[in-house]
Write a protein that holds these residues in place. Structure first.
Motif, PDB file in Angstrom:
ATOM      1  N   PHE A  57      35.126  63.221  47.739  1.00 38.06           N
ATOM      2  CA  PHE A  57      34.943  62.367  48.920  1.00 38.06           C
ATOM      3  C   PHE A  57      33.628  62.696  49.620  1.00 38.06           C
ATOM      4  N   PHE A  58      33.358  63.978  49.785  1.00 32.13           N
ATOM      5  CA  PHE A  58      32.156  64.401  50.505  1.00 32.13           C
ATOM      6  C   PHE A  58      30.883  63.964  49.779  1.00 32.13           C
ATOM      7  N   PHE A  59      30.802  64.216  48.478  1.00 32.69           N
ATOM      8  CA  PHE A  59      29.583  63.899  47.727  1.00 32.69           C
ATOM      9  C   PHE A  59      29.307  62.397  47.698  1.00 32.69           C
ATOM     10  N   VAL A  60      30.329  61.609  47.368  1.00 36.28           N
ATOM     11  CA  VAL A  60      30.097  60.167  47.252  1.00 36.28           C
ATOM     12  C   VAL A  60      29.907  59.533  48.623  1.00 36.28           C
ATOM     13  N   LYS A  61      30.611  60.036  49.619  1.00 33.39           N
ATOM     14  CA  LYS A  61      30.439  59.502  50.977  1.00 33.39           C
ATOM     15  C   LYS A  61      29.018  59.759  51.468  1.00 33.39           C
ATOM     16  N   THR A  62      28.499  60.943  51.184  1.00 32.06           N
ATOM     17  CA  THR A  62      27.110  61.256  51.542  1.00 32.06           C
ATOM     18  C   THR A  62      26.152  60.350  50.776  1.00 32.06           C
ATOM     19  N   TRP A  63      26.407  60.158  49.500  1.00 33.92           N
ATOM     20  CA  TRP A  63      25.595  59.300  48.633  1.00 33.92           C
ATOM     21  C   TRP A  63      25.548  57.879  49.184  1.00 33.92           C
ATOM     22  N   THR A  64      26.729  57.317  49.475  1.00 34.35           N
ATOM     23  CA  THR A  64      26.786  55.925  49.943  1.00 34.35           C
ATOM     24  C   THR A  64      26.182  55.767  51.334  1.00 34.35           C
TER      25      THR A  64
ATOM     26  N   VAL B  10      23.622  57.451  52.569  1.00 35.14           N
ATOM     27  CA  VAL B  10      22.163  57.424  52.402  1.00 35.14           C
ATOM     28  C   VAL B  10      21.715  56.053  51.894  1.00 35.14           C
ATOM     29  N   LEU B  11      22.416  55.525  50.894  1.00 35.65           N
ATOM     30  CA  LEU B  11      22.064  54.214  50.347  1.00 35.65           C
ATOM     31  C   LEU B  11      22.252  53.108  51.379  1.00 35.65           C
ATOM     32  N   GLU B  12      23.291  53.252  52.199  1.00 36.08           N
ATOM     33  CA  GLU B  12      23.551  52.239  53.226  1.00 36.08           C
ATOM     34  C   GLU B  12      22.439  52.198  54.254  1.00 36.08           C
ATOM     35  N   GLN B  13      21.944  53.383  54.639  1.00 28.84           N
ATOM     36  CA  GLN B  13      20.851  53.435  55.612  1.00 28.84           C
ATOM     37  C   GLN B  13      19.558  52.870  55.037  1.00 28.84           C
TER      38      GLN B  13
ATOM     39  N   PRO C 230      30.935  49.664  48.186  1.00 28.17           N
ATOM     40  CA  PRO C 230      31.465  50.696  49.088  1.00 28.17           C
ATOM     41  C   PRO C 230      32.319  51.702  48.327  1.00 28.17           C
ATOM     42  N   PHE C 231      32.507  52.858  48.935  1.00 24.69           N
ATOM     43  CA  PHE C 231      33.303  53.922  48.324  1.00 24.69           C
ATOM     44  C   PHE C 231      34.768  53.671  48.648  1.00 24.69           C
ATOM     45  N   THR C 232      35.599  53.514  47.636  1.00 23.02           N
ATOM     46  CA  THR C 232      37.010  53.195  47.825  1.00 23.02           C
ATOM     47  C   THR C 232      37.895  54.374  47.438  1.00 23.02           C
ATOM     48  N   ARG C 233      39.142  54.300  47.869  1.00 24.07           N
ATOM     49  CA  ARG C 233      40.092  55.360  47.511  1.00 24.07           C
ATOM     50  C   ARG C 233      40.393  55.352  46.013  1.00 24.07           C
TER      51      ARG C 233
END
Length: 714
Positions: free
Chosen positions: A100-107, A109-112, A119-122
């Motif tokens: 969760f942490f790695f992909v949430k950080t990844w997304t 950065v890309l979103e900004q 989007p990152f889903t469950r």
């Protein structure tokens, strides 16, 4: 309610039209009930406005990149635990949280940057968790700390057949090529063995699979607005303790230039206690493991340490020259080491046999009842006292309908599973005898004939109790195939190889069904679960042998009892194989009587645990955990009890906070020291040694050392 046709047109958002219509209709019905004044706490109601990607949309490149990175890290952690104590805690929480942490950080950065497309889903989080656990799971089921390393000359030299004339034909030293080939042959067939039963296990029988259910709840909570906030705090806590653990391990490294040096040999309770394995070795990893393991496991380990190193071994050592020949090395199985290992084996076999029969009995009874009452058990919906469905019932009904819809839509063809099993079995029957000459093709064929039934039993029993008996089935294969082959025909090696085949089948079968349960509760497609498990297994078949090879090359004394990485279970498995082909004749005096006693004690203790009231059963120790310290010359029980004590005090002070952050703190402590194994191994490979030896001596010994040094300086 299932969709028979899985080839429907997809909307632009990745869901099928029937999925979207179904969810909207059910949500409207639930809303109607809520508007009547009934509060509905439904997980899927929270996510009703969130798009569920198609099964292909859940398998993203970023998910597998993150899985590969975490798979390497977790493989080092599992390998270190394998080669030290053999106790492997569940890493599902850490995998889900770090994913969760790695992909949430990844997304983020890309979103900004305005580049985020998906989007990152469950569901994607579930794919990552499944892939990581499958990858690191090979580090355990691959036998690097048990049956596979037990084939080596290093372990054979310390076993009870060290001087046997047939020893050479029962040795196969590690090599990257054959280990990778062996794992690719045996690691996938278990995935095919239970795929056709997924609907029966998850929907018809409604098996709980506690670990899979807990992981699903964790992932679902991460992706709610409140859960995301908590997850960020958990990741922060994990990061802090990860950094502390890593830096502390790095600091300790400077003081261990020789054996018996450094903080890990600090005589916490005095030198006499130190000689009998009672001291704290400042291992943050085992403190973390103790925080994850149940309190009873840790207390059982401490009890085993006291019983063995505090009472039994000092008493038996006084019998030297009477019970066994004087002057034998501590690793000779005709001496004290024989008592240590074979009494532990007796406890392990007693505990394993009892639980095998217990789970098999419960499985048979439950299966019979479910098949007999199949029609009558299909209740539509429970009702409240007023004869109407409660809000909780409606929420459960809505969740179940949503989950069944997705779970049954993406079918995995039965012909694919059956055809895959037959094809892999045919390949294995042909190729495994080429890797192990002692393993005849008909031994392999017999294993694959009976394996599906045992895989079903293990997967079903795991769903009931969360207890996988993969190692028990492996030991059964050791005895059957080893005795069949015979000592003179390489029965020891044949038994160990058969153990690997059987253990991989039944282990991956229960792991896959756990993942199906997690996917069921997070609306992840069974196809994406299956594919991620296959990819994770493939990565593990390469990563795990490479990680093991790094340890093997970096630490030449690996596998030697008393070294930093003694691989204790490797010796146990080899001696089990020897016992299967030789019998009990080579044991030292009175050892067999002790084995009988401990075997019976394990059964009686388990029987007591199952018959006394639950309020008392939680104080009765677990024989399997008691057995582990018998032959492991490491003080990990103190470390784990300290972790258990920390968690106990934390729960008394703030139970809610302890439950929320305890697993994250424990995962940080485990991952920090585990990751330090990577640079530590690299430094050992390039011959960079610690500069300082910090040693602890008695006062009298210190005076002698000072006098000796003073004579040298004259």
């Amino acid at each position: 309610m299932a969709l028979e046709n899985s080839h429907e047109l997809e909307n632009g958002d990745g869901t099928t039209k029937s999925d979207q219509n179904f969810l909207e209709k059910e949500a409207e019905e639930a809303d109607d009930e809520a508007n009547k004044g009934k509060e509905i706490e439904s997980v899927e109601m929270i996510f009703r406005d969130t798009v569920v990607p198609s099964w292909k949309g859940q398998l993203t490149v970023r998910a597998f990149v993150v899985s590969a990175i975490l798979g390497v890290v977790f493989s080092f952690i599992v390998m270190k635990l394998n080669l030290t104590t053999g106790i492997i805690p569940s890493l599902n929480v850490a995998a889900g949280l770090l994913g969760f942490f790695f992909v949430k950080t990844w997304t983020k950065v890309l979103e900004q940057c305005g580049l985020l497309k998906h989007p990152f889903t469950r569901q994607e989080n579930t794919v990552i968790q499944t892939c990581v656990v499958a990858t690191s799971g090979i580090a355990f089921s691959g036998g690097f700390g048990s049956y596979l390393f037990g084939m080596s000359d290093t372990i054979a030299a310390q076993s009870s057949d060290a001087n046997s004339p047939t020893r050479d034909m029962n040795i196969k030293n590690p090599s990257l090529s054959w280990m990778i080939g062996f794992l690719f042959i045996v690691s996938f067939i278990g995935l095919c063995s239970v795929v056709p039963l997924r609907k029966i296990m998850i929907i018809d029988f409604k098996l709980t699979y506690p670990s899979g259910t807990a992981t699903a709840h964790l992932i679902n909570s991460f992706h709610t607005p409140q859960g995301a906030k908590l997850a960020k705090k958990q990741v922060t806590a994990l990061g802090k303790f990860f950094s502390f653990s890593f830096l502390w391990s790095f600091f300790q490294w400077f003081f261990v230039s020789e054996d018996d040096c450094g903080f890990e040999n600090f005589p916490t309770f005095g030198l006499k206690a130190y000689q009998n394995m009672f001291y704290f070795d400042f291992s943050t990893m085992y403190v973390g493991v103790g925080m994850i393991c149940p309190h009873l496991i840790n207390i059982s380990l401490l009890l085993g340490t006291i019983l063995s190193w505090g009472i039994m071994w000092p008493l038996i050592e006084k019998k030297e020259g009477d019970w066994y020949e004087a002057g034998l090395t501590s690793s000779n199985f005709h001496g004290i080491q024989g008592y240590r290992v074979f009494t532990a084996i007796a406890l392990i076999l007693g505990d394993g046999l009892y639980n095998f029969l217990k789970v098999l009995g419960n499985t048979s009874i439950a299966l019979y009842k479910q098949l007999k009452n199949k029609e009558s058990s299909r209740t539509i919906l429970p009702v409240g006292p007023d004869g109407k469905a409660t809000s909780e019932d409606l929420a459960t009904s809505f969740d179940d309908k949503c989950r069944k819809q997705v779970f049954l839509k993406d079918r995995i063809p039965t012909w694919l599973a059956v055809g895959g099993y037959v094809a892999i079995a045919a390949i294995a029957t042909t190729t495994l005898p080429q890797i192990f000459e002692q393993l005849e093709w008909y031994y392999v064929l017999v294993i694959y004939v009976f394996a599906p039934a045992l895989a079903f039993c293990n997967a079903y029993g795991c769903g009931l109790t969360d207890w996988s008996l993969a190692s028990t089935y492996g030991k059964l294969a050791i005895f059957v195939i080893g005795a069949w082959a015979g000592k003179s025909q390489g029965g020891v090696l044949a038994g160990l190889a058969a153990c690997g085949v059987m253990m991989n089948i039944v282990s991956t079968a229960s792991d896959l069904m756990q993942d199906f349960k997690t996917g069921y509760m997070t609306l992840a497609s069974p196809r994406s679960m299956f594919v991620s498990q296959v990819i994770g297994t493939a990565m593990g078949c390469v990563i795990a042998p490479c990680v093991f090879w790094i340890f093997y090359q970096a630490f030449p004394d690996m596998g030697v009892q008393g070294s930093e990485y003694p691989a204790p279970y490797a010796l146990v498995y080899r001696n089990l194989a020897i016992l299967g082909v030789e019998g009990f004749g080579s044991l030292p005096k009175h050892c067999l009587s002790l084995c009988y006693g401990f075997f019976a004690a394990a059964i009686l203790i388990n029987g007591a645990r199952d018959t006394v009231p639950k309020k008392w059963a939680r104080f009765i120790p677990i024989p399997m955990a008691i057995a582990i310290p018998f032959y492991i010359q490491k003080p990990f029980a103190i470390d784990m009890c300290l972790g258990s004590l920390i968690l106990f005090i934390w729960e008394k002070r703030n139970e809610k906070e302890a439950k929320a952050f305890g697993p994250a703190v424990a995962s940080g402590l485990i991952c920090g020291e585990g990751l330090w194994s990577v640079p530590k191994s690299i430094l050992a490979l390039v011959k960079v040694n610690p500069p300082i030896c910090m040693k602890f001596l008695s006062k009298g010994m210190n005076v002698k050392v000072d006098d000796f040094i003073s004579t040298l300086s004259r």
